[in-house]
Motif scaffolding. Sequence first.
Motif, short mmCIF file in Angstrom:
data_model
loop_
_atom_site.label_atom_id
_atom_site.label_comp_id
_atom_site.label_asym_id
_atom_site.label_seq_id
_atom_site.Cartn_x
_atom_site.Cartn_y
_atom_site.Cartn_z
N ILE A 8 53.92 122.40 98.20
CA ILE A 8 53.71 121.11 98.85
C ILE A 8 55.06 120.55 99.30
CG2 ILE A 8 53.70 119.82 96.66
CD1 ILE A 8 51.69 117.95 97.91
N ARG A 9 56.12 120.84 98.55
CA ARG A 9 57.52 120.66 98.94
C ARG A 9 58.21 121.99 98.63
NH1 ARG A 9 57.26 114.72 98.59
NH2 ARG A 9 55.33 114.59 99.76
N LYS A 63 57.16 109.36 85.07
CA LYS A 63 58.00 110.11 84.12
C LYS A 63 57.86 109.53 82.72
CE LYS A 63 59.50 113.09 86.94
NZ LYS A 63 59.23 114.51 86.76
N ASP A 91 48.55 125.36 92.20
CA ASP A 91 48.73 124.04 91.62
C ASP A 91 48.89 124.13 90.10
OD1 ASP A 91 48.08 121.11 92.88
OD2 ASP A 91 47.76 121.22 90.71
N ILE A 92 49.69 123.22 89.54
CA ILE A 92 49.88 123.21 88.08
C ILE A 92 48.59 122.87 87.34
CG2 ILE A 92 52.36 122.74 88.01
CD1 ILE A 92 51.57 119.72 87.58
N ASP A 126 54.33 127.39 92.01
CA ASP A 126 54.64 126.28 92.92
C ASP A 126 53.59 126.23 94.02
OD1 ASP A 126 56.00 124.63 95.06
OD2 ASP A 126 57.66 124.71 93.64
N SER A 127 53.15 125.03 94.37
CA SER A 127 52.14 124.89 95.42
C SER A 127 52.74 124.90 96.81
CB SER A 127 51.38 123.57 95.21
OG SER A 127 52.28 122.50 95.39
N PHE A 175 59.07 121.52 86.14
CA PHE A 175 59.76 120.73 87.17
C PHE A 175 58.81 120.11 88.18
CE2 PHE A 175 62.82 124.06 86.00
CZ PHE A 175 64.00 123.35 85.85
N HIS A 188 69.53 112.19 99.08
CA HIS A 188 70.61 112.26 98.08
C HIS A 188 71.94 111.87 98.73
CE1 HIS A 188 67.66 114.24 95.70
NE2 HIS A 188 68.49 114.38 94.68
N TYR A 239 57.19 106.02 90.61
CA TYR A 239 57.75 107.34 90.28
C TYR A 239 58.31 107.35 88.85
CZ TYR A 239 61.29 110.96 89.80
OH TYR A 239 62.06 111.99 89.30
N GLY A 282 61.47 124.43 94.32
CA GLY A 282 62.17 123.19 94.64
C GLY A 282 63.67 123.30 94.39
N TYR A 283 64.34 122.18 94.60
CA TYR A 283 65.81 122.13 94.51
C TYR A 283 66.31 122.51 93.11
CZ TYR A 283 70.33 119.54 94.20
OH TYR A 283 71.63 119.17 93.97
N ILE A 284 65.87 121.80 92.10
CA ILE A 284 66.42 122.04 90.77
C ILE A 284 65.75 123.26 90.12
CG2 ILE A 284 66.84 121.03 88.50
CD1 ILE A 284 66.73 118.26 89.89
N TYR A 319 67.19 121.15 100.38
CA TYR A 319 66.57 121.69 101.60
C TYR A 319 65.97 120.61 102.49
CZ TYR A 319 62.57 120.73 98.71
OH TYR A 319 61.68 120.07 97.92
N TYR A 349 67.39 113.72 83.42
CA TYR A 349 68.51 113.98 84.33
C TYR A 349 69.06 112.66 84.85
CZ TYR A 349 65.58 118.19 85.12
OH TYR A 349 64.77 119.28 85.02
N1 NAD Z 1 66.42 115.56 92.23
C1 NAD Z 1 66.77 114.59 91.39
O1 NAD Z 1 67.71 113.85 91.62
C2 NAD Z 1 66.00 114.41 90.09
C3 NAD Z 1 66.46 113.46 89.16
C4 NAD Z 1 65.74 113.30 87.96
C5 NAD Z 1 64.61 114.07 87.72
N2 NAD Z 1 64.19 114.97 88.64
C6 NAD Z 1 62.98 115.77 88.36
O2 NAD Z 1 63.29 117.14 88.51
C7 NAD Z 1 62.14 117.84 88.98
C8 NAD Z 1 62.50 118.70 90.16
O3 NAD Z 1 63.03 117.88 91.18
P1 NAD Z 1 63.57 118.47 92.56
O4 NAD Z 1 64.64 117.59 93.05
O5 NAD Z 1 63.85 119.92 92.40
O6 NAD Z 1 62.28 118.25 93.49
P2 NAD Z 1 61.62 119.19 94.61
O7 NAD Z 1 60.66 118.34 95.36
O8 NAD Z 1 62.68 119.93 95.37
O9 NAD Z 1 60.82 120.26 93.74
C9 NAD Z 1 59.57 120.01 93.18
C10 NAD Z 1 58.72 121.24 93.40
O10 NAD Z 1 57.45 121.03 92.74
C11 NAD Z 1 56.44 121.55 93.59
N3 NAD Z 1 55.19 120.85 93.24
C12 NAD Z 1 54.94 119.51 93.34
N4 NAD Z 1 53.70 119.25 92.90
C13 NAD Z 1 53.14 120.42 92.52
C14 NAD Z 1 51.89 120.79 91.95
N5 NAD Z 1 50.95 119.87 91.70
N6 NAD Z 1 51.67 122.09 91.64
C15 NAD Z 1 52.63 123.03 91.90
N7 NAD Z 1 53.83 122.73 92.43
C16 NAD Z 1 54.09 121.45 92.73
C17 NAD Z 1 56.92 121.28 95.00
O11 NAD Z 1 56.29 122.13 95.94
C18 NAD Z 1 58.42 121.52 94.88
O12 NAD Z 1 58.77 122.86 95.20
C19 NAD Z 1 61.08 116.79 89.26
O13 NAD Z 1 60.19 116.72 88.17
C20 NAD Z 1 61.88 115.51 89.37
O14 NAD Z 1 61.11 114.37 89.02
C21 NAD Z 1 64.86 115.16 89.82
#
Ligand code: NAD
Length: 336
Positions: free
Chosen positions: A34-35, A147, A50-51, A31-32, A73, A191, A143, A10-12, A185, A170
């Motif tokens: 799914i995103r 958390k 899956d986690i 990572d699954s 994450f 955002h 959501y 994912g992004y972060i 992505y 965050y």
């Molecule tokens: N982006 C933000 O602004 C923000 C702000 C505060 C907190 N967060 C937290 O940071 C974390 C990462 O956020 P992000 O923006 O990178 O999101 P993202 O959707 O880009 O990344 C999340 C990743 O988790 C994977 N995923 C989801 N469910 C899964 C599962 N059951 N098993 C395995 N993989 C799984 C997805 O495939 C994805 O690659 C999240 O927990 C989010 O709640 C994000």
Amino acid sequence: MKVLVTGGAGYIGSTTASALEDAGHTPIILDSLIRGRREYAVRYPFYEGDIADRELLGRIFREHPDIGATLHFAALIVVPESVAHPYLYYHENVVKSLELFRALDELGCERIIFSSSASIYGSNTGSDFKVSEDTPHAPDSPYARTKHMIEMALEDMSRALHFRSIALRYFNPIGADPAMRTGPYDEAPTHVLDILADVASGRIPIFRITGVDWPTRDGSGIRDYLHVWDLARAHVLAVERFDAAFDAFGGDFIPINLGSGRGVTVRELVAAFETVWGKPIAKEEAPPRDGDVAGAYASADRAAKLLGWKTELPLTQTIADALRWVHEVRPRMLGY
Ligand SMILES: NC(=O)c1ccc[n+]([C@@H]2O[C@H](COP(=O)([O-])OP(=O)(O)OC[C@H]3O[C@@H](n4cnc5c(N)ncnc54)[C@H](O)[C@@H]3O)[C@@H](O)[C@H]2O)c1
């Protein structure tokens, strides 16, 4: 150190994987998809799954018995989707995190760092909009409640089981890896900075400043934007200083705000964007959307004290990195 990174596609998570590698650590991605993006995950040892898959977690720890910490994450993160599909969110985020924590305990993982969110404070921000870790929670979406619930479970499980944990809350991460290895992505971005970049390039016709009557210095909402690279560095420090943080703080669970400690209003963000972009963008004022709040910014003192962390990259660089990513690098790498 080897670090298990759930959600590392994912992004972060992917940005943090790069920061871990730059600091000499080895990320192991779970990572699954799914995103997220496969391209982001395959740079490292990658387990697609899956986690909540205990068997897979067992295999990961058999193949990497020297994993010293888990960065968690993985989650679903879209607020309106959580309103429409609460069961999905409570199941994917809460239930599966509980399964993950139990498995990590059984597999001997002693350090868990959880991606929490400033959204757990909701509109509980007082008149100055500054929130500390002791500000009472008022999560106002499914959501945000996932958390909040995961934090509560993690605190209780840390007390009873063998691991200790840090919840990193965050604020508003934006931008892309300055080395352009990964970045946001989403083709239909939610955002604000991605939306501004799309307005600048003409993909979106106009930017709406939603809400201009908030009791802030210029009426627009206030946020605490931070460069995603600064956020990623905080995770590296949380891994490296994990034990020292507990020596200083005590207990088994530490929540830590991650933000710049300064508020930026939406109008100020737009002005900074126009400075970097070099010309004005199409914009208009609009009423707040359902569920919008005036916003908040972090008291970031605890992160400074326990992790030796503060944000370093200015807003203008954050914007410049985001623009380079969205306009030059992402089209080459991801095709859009
Ligand atoms: N982006 C933000 O602004 C923000 C702000 C505060 C907190 N967060 C937290 O940071 C974390 C990462 O956020 P992000 O923006 O990178 O999101 P993202 O959707 O880009 O990344 C999340 C990743 O988790 C994977 N995923 C989801 N469910 C899964 C599962 N059951 N098993 C395995 N993989 C799984 C997805 O495939 C994805 O690659 C999240 O927990 C989010 O709640 C994000």
